[in-house]
Scaffold this active site. Structure first.
Site, PDB file in Angstrom:
ATOM      1  N   HIS A  37       0.832  -1.204   0.000  1.00 44.95           N
ATOM      2  CA  HIS A  37       0.000   0.000   0.000  1.00 44.95           C
ATOM      3  C   HIS A  37       0.865   1.253   0.000  1.00 44.95           C
ATOM      4  O   HIS A  37       1.983   1.250   0.518  1.00 44.95           O
ATOM      5  CB  HIS A  37      -0.885   0.041   1.254  1.00 44.95           C
ATOM      6  CG  HIS A  37      -2.199  -0.648   1.091  1.00 44.95           C
ATOM      7  ND1 HIS A  37      -3.387  -0.078   1.493  1.00 44.95           N
ATOM      8  CD2 HIS A  37      -2.520  -1.851   0.572  1.00 44.95           C
ATOM      9  CE1 HIS A  37      -4.380  -0.909   1.233  1.00 44.95           C
ATOM     10  NE2 HIS A  37      -3.881  -1.998   0.677  1.00 44.95           N
ATOM     11  N   GLU A 105      -6.608  -0.113  -5.716  1.00 44.68           N
ATOM     12  CA  GLU A 105      -7.620   0.760  -5.146  1.00 44.68           C
ATOM     13  C   GLU A 105      -7.245   2.208  -5.427  1.00 44.68           C
ATOM     14  O   GLU A 105      -6.060   2.553  -5.457  1.00 44.68           O
ATOM     15  CB  GLU A 105      -7.729   0.576  -3.624  1.00 44.68           C
ATOM     16  CG  GLU A 105      -7.978  -0.835  -3.156  1.00 44.68           C
ATOM     17  CD  GLU A 105      -6.689  -1.613  -2.932  1.00 44.68           C
ATOM     18  OE1 GLU A 105      -5.596  -0.990  -2.859  1.00 44.68           O
ATOM     19  OE2 GLU A 105      -6.770  -2.841  -2.842  1.00 44.68           O
TER      20      GLU A 105
END
Length: 267
Positions: A37, A105
């Site tokens: 991430h 995402e």
């Protein structure tokens, strides 16, 4: 079946991740998987180290098998750079590294100001990205002129002895089918029999598959439930919200609607 240990980069400092991997090996685990991430889901999680640096630390201090769960080689990071990082990781972890990939995402992929495409376009990008990476892993000078990516006279000089396995993440029928068609294995957020069937029918039969199971431990169940709800309320968000919200601040607003039971039913 093998149970691997998952390292959540969203809430662990990189030194803590390396220590946890060493402790996992000491207690009998043979594999660890790391999330990749740029941001945590919410500020309370508090961390988000660069996964490739952490993989180097784990490679230098353990004999574990290591995989990313998962890396998005689409927007924030060009597939050529992911191919470079994965090849080096696989060279440091001979026969013990797997690259998990997915469509990502907005939370992580919007940070350079690029457009966040719809799901079908991201699946198309992922297929091309995997092809670009595999071309580079063949060795020699490579070029590519595709719909989404360009590669010009690029060569990876540091390569592993074996090809890097690519495990494709699938949370819906289209991504599971893509995984069966182009992947060396499958990664899911849960052991969903319908998605596994789709993966198998698309060409994944006999390939390895991985599924996540989230655990929160404490001295009593009530404390564990509170901790899960405080640190991971995003698990209770429905539908496509996790893919579409673009910042931890927006996730903070959304999870105000998430009750404890909505999280603990998944943990």
């Amino acid at each position: 079946m093998e149970i691997a240990y998952s390292l959540a980069s969203e809430e662990l400092h990189p030194r803590e991740m390396v220590r946890a991997a060493r402790r996992a090996e000491e207690t009998g685990f043979r594999s660890v998987w790391l999330s990749d991430h740029f941001h945590p889901w919410i500020d309370r999680q508090g961390q988000s180290p660069f996964v490739w640096s952490v993989i180097g630390g784990i490679a230098a201090t353990t004999d574990l098998r290591v995989g990313t769960a998962v890396t998005c080689p689409l927007i924030r990071t060009h597939p050529a750079i992911v191919a470079h990082a994965a090849a080096t990781s696989a060279a440091m972890l001979p026969g013990r590294f797997a690259l998990g990939v997915g469509t990502g995402e907005a939370l992580n992929e919007h940070v350079l100001g690029d457009r966040w495409p719809p799901t079908d376009v991201r699946l198309e990008m992922l297929e091309e990205a995997v092809a670009v990476m595999r071309k580079l892993w063949e060795g020699g000078q490579q070029s590519h002129e595709g719909k989404h990516y360009r590669l010009e006279n690029a060569r990876l000089y540091t390569l592993p002895d074996e090809p890097v396995p690519v495990m494709v993440s699938g949370f819906g029928d289209k991504s599971a089918a893509l995984g069966g068609r182009i992947g060396d294995g499958y990664i899911g957020s849960a052991p969903d029999p319908d998605l596994l069937r789709t993966f198998d029918e698309a060409g994944g039969a006999g390939k390895p598959r991985f599924a996540g199971i989230k655990v929160c431990w404490a001295d009593d169940e009530a404390a564990a439930r509170r901790t899960a709800h405080e640190l991971w309320p995003n698990l209770g968000l429905p539908g496509q919200l996790a893919q579409e919200l673009a910042s931890p601040a927006l996730f903070e607003q959304a999870v105000e609607l998430v009750e404890e039971e909505m999280v603990t039913g998944m943990v």
